[in-house]
Each structure stands twice: as C-alpha cells, then as structure tokens.
Design a protein around this motif. Structure first.
Motif, PDB file in Angstrom:
ATOM      1  N   ASN A 124     -20.844   1.706  14.130  1.00 59.78           N
ATOM      2  CA  ASN A 124     -21.148   0.326  14.507  1.00 59.78           C
ATOM      3  C   ASN A 124     -21.914  -0.416  13.425  1.00 59.78           C
ATOM      4  O   ASN A 124     -22.603   0.178  12.599  1.00 59.78           O
ATOM      5  N   CYS A 125     -21.785  -1.720  13.475  1.00 59.86           N
ATOM      6  CA  CYS A 125     -22.439  -2.580  12.494  1.00 59.86           C
ATOM      7  C   CYS A 125     -22.746  -3.915  13.147  1.00 59.86           C
ATOM      8  O   CYS A 125     -21.895  -4.474  13.852  1.00 59.86           O
ATOM      9  N   ALA A 126     -23.967  -4.415  12.954  1.00 57.93           N
ATOM     10  CA  ALA A 126     -24.342  -5.728  13.460  1.00 57.93           C
ATOM     11  C   ALA A 126     -24.506  -6.681  12.289  1.00 57.93           C
ATOM     12  O   ALA A 126     -25.012  -6.290  11.251  1.00 57.93           O
ATOM     13  N   TYR A 127     -24.082  -7.896  12.471  1.00 60.18           N
ATOM     14  CA  TYR A 127     -24.312  -8.891  11.444  1.00 60.18           C
ATOM     15  C   TYR A 127     -24.941 -10.111  12.095  1.00 60.18           C
ATOM     16  O   TYR A 127     -24.767 -10.341  13.292  1.00 60.18           O
ATOM     17  N   SER A 128     -25.689 -10.863  11.310  1.00 57.42           N
ATOM     18  CA  SER A 128     -26.433 -11.972  11.892  1.00 57.42           C
ATOM     19  C   SER A 128     -25.958 -13.333  11.412  1.00 57.42           C
ATOM     20  O   SER A 128     -26.363 -14.351  11.958  1.00 57.42           O
ATOM     21  N   ASN A 129     -25.070 -13.359  10.402  1.00 59.26           N
ATOM     22  CA  ASN A 129     -24.666 -14.630   9.829  1.00 59.26           C
ATOM     23  C   ASN A 129     -23.360 -15.106  10.449  1.00 59.26           C
ATOM     24  O   ASN A 129     -22.290 -14.562  10.185  1.00 59.26           O
ATOM     25  N   SER A 130     -23.455 -16.131  11.273  1.00 58.09           N
ATOM     26  CA  SER A 130     -22.263 -16.622  11.966  1.00 58.09           C
ATOM     27  C   SER A 130     -21.274 -17.285  11.015  1.00 58.09           C
ATOM     28  O   SER A 130     -20.120 -17.516  11.375  1.00 58.09           O
ATOM     29  N   ALA A 131     -21.703 -17.592   9.787  1.00 57.56           N
ATOM     30  CA  ALA A 131     -20.801 -18.204   8.806  1.00 57.56           C
ATOM     31  C   ALA A 131     -19.934 -17.165   8.087  1.00 57.56           C
ATOM     32  O   ALA A 131     -19.026 -17.529   7.342  1.00 57.56           O
ATOM     33  N   SER A 132     -20.203 -15.892   8.307  1.00 57.78           N
ATOM     34  CA  SER A 132     -19.389 -14.855   7.658  1.00 57.78           C
ATOM     35  C   SER A 132     -17.972 -14.893   8.204  1.00 57.78           C
ATOM     36  O   SER A 132     -17.764 -15.002   9.420  1.00 57.78           O
ATOM     37  N   ASP A 133     -17.001 -14.803   7.307  1.00 57.62           N
ATOM     38  CA  ASP A 133     -15.616 -14.951   7.751  1.00 57.62           C
ATOM     39  C   ASP A 133     -14.712 -13.817   7.306  1.00 57.62           C
ATOM     40  O   ASP A 133     -13.500 -13.850   7.531  1.00 57.62           O
ATOM     41  N   TYR A 134     -15.306 -12.817   6.681  1.00 58.84           N
ATOM     42  CA  TYR A 134     -14.481 -11.713   6.186  1.00 58.84           C
ATOM     43  C   TYR A 134     -15.351 -10.473   6.171  1.00 58.84           C
ATOM     44  O   TYR A 134     -16.491 -10.508   5.697  1.00 58.84           O
ATOM     45  N   PHE A 135     -14.807  -9.379   6.698  1.00 55.47           N
ATOM     46  CA  PHE A 135     -15.587  -8.159   6.853  1.00 55.47           C
ATOM     47  C   PHE A 135     -14.780  -6.971   6.326  1.00 55.47           C
ATOM     48  O   PHE A 135     -13.553  -6.916   6.490  1.00 55.47           O
TER      49      PHE A 135
END
Lengths: 115, 113
Positions: A22-33
């Motif tokens: 699992n991985c959490a991210y906090s930046n809602s502007a991220s568009d590619y993972f």
C-alpha cells in the motif's frame, strides 16, 4: 514531509500467496503514479504505472489500484514468488503544468517471500 | 540495448576531493535526472535535464553540478566532496511522452571520508 508514504515498511508473504503493498499520497494534483521494484545492489525497475483517469490497471501477475477519493495506491502481486523479494517503491508525479515531470518517491516497502 | 549506464559502481573520496559520476543512455531519451538514495529518505531528485543544453535543480541540488552537452550523457559533478554526500546515486532517463516511466541505472555507491 513527503507527500508519498507507505502503510507497511516490511511485508512477509508465503510463497504462492498474494501480496498487497500500500501507498498513501497527499497531493491531489498528482496525475501519474508508478510502482518500482528494487533488488539489492540494483537500480529501481519499472513494474507498472497508472494515470489518474484510471482506477485499475493490470500487468503480468501485478495489478495497481488507485483510489483518488482517499488518495491511496496499492500494488497487488499474484502468486508471489521468491524472485519477488525486493523493496517496492511507489512514486507520484504532480502535474504543475507545462508538462513538468518530477517524481516524488515513497520510502519503500521490503517484501520478503517465505519459501 | 544497454539502457542507462553508470560509472563507476563504487567510489571512495576524501573530504574536499572532486569527482564526476558518469551517466549515459542509449535510448535517445530527452529527459535525464540524478537521484540520491539514503536509508530512510527514499530517492531524492538532485538535478534534471529536459534536453541537451538544459538543466534544472531538483530537491537537493546543493554541492552538485550538472551539464548536458549531448542527449546521451548527463554527468554529475561533486566539486568538493563532503561526508554528507555519502550515498548511492542513481541516474535515470525517460522518453518524451509525459506519462512514461523513468528507467534507472544500477547506481554508484559513493563514500566520502
């Protein structure tokens, strides 16, 4: 602090079982993972990626799930094998415009496969 | 297809010495970058380049210089090494498509004493 993090720093899985990292991210502007696998003494190796307009993508034995509502990313490995033992990193790219590309990496989860 | 090649694989420097970490890619990628990897810190971007003649700073650029005179090569220079620069350094490149992944070399392990 980093915007990309991991819920579990280590994971031990029996050979043949499925693994979920699992991985959490906090930046809602991220568009590619992206998910990377890093074996000891080697550079990170691309596993699978997903764009923010998708919520699931499958590869060979791997599936990435993206839940933008809770900003969560997961990597599922089916029928885990000893060769899957490695450190797994998630990375996000925040689209700041003009096609910019700067990945932010999580700290990694170590997957150990028990024979 | 060699991909991303880094040299040397290992290096020991004394404080104040200078050196250049080499990186070359044969995939005709415009974008190249340097990361350092430290325990508990993950991969952090040092410098990057979107094409020959163009470089820019990443998250941790202090103490490092780069240049990009050709598409293939992206050397990283340490002008005066410090113990804080002890790390594993990775070079990476990617294709021109926005959503294309980075391809990494196998790293240079640097120790500064």
């Amino acid at each position: 602090g980093e915007s990309v993090g991991l819920h579990l720093p280590t994971l031990s899985v029996q050979e043949g079982d499925n693994s979920i990292i699992n991985c959490a991210y906090s930046n809602s502007a991220s568009d590619y993972f992206i998910w990377y696998k890093q074996e000891s003494g080697k550079g990170p190796q691309f596993i699978i990626d997903i764009r923010s307009n998708m919520d699931k993508r499958q590869g060979q034995r791997v599936t990435v799930l993206l839940n933008k509502t809770v900003k969560h990313l997961s990597l599922q490995i089916a029928a885990t094998q000893p060769g899957d033992s490695a450190v797994y990193f998630c990375a996000e790219n925040m689209n700041s415009g003009a096609g910019s590309y700067q990945l932010t990496f999580g700290k990694g989860t170590k997957l150990s496969v028990i024979p | 297809n060699a991909g991303v090649t880094q040299t040397p694989k290992f290096q020991v420097l004394k404080t104040g010495q200078s050196m250049t970490l080499q990186c070359a890619q044969d995939m005709n990628h415009e974008y190249m970058s340097w990361y350092r990897q430290d325990p508990g810190m993950g991969l952090r971007l040092i410098h990057y380049s979107v094409g020959a003649g163009i470089t820019d700073q990443g998250e941790v650029p202090n103490g490092y210089n780069v240049s990009r005179s050709t598409t293939e090569d992206f050397p990283l220079r340490l002008l005066s090494a410090a113990p804080s620069q002890t790390s594993v350094y990775f070079c990476a490149s990617k294709g021109s498509s926005y959503n294309s992944p980075l391809h990494f070399g196998n790293g240079t392990r640097l120790t500064v004493t």
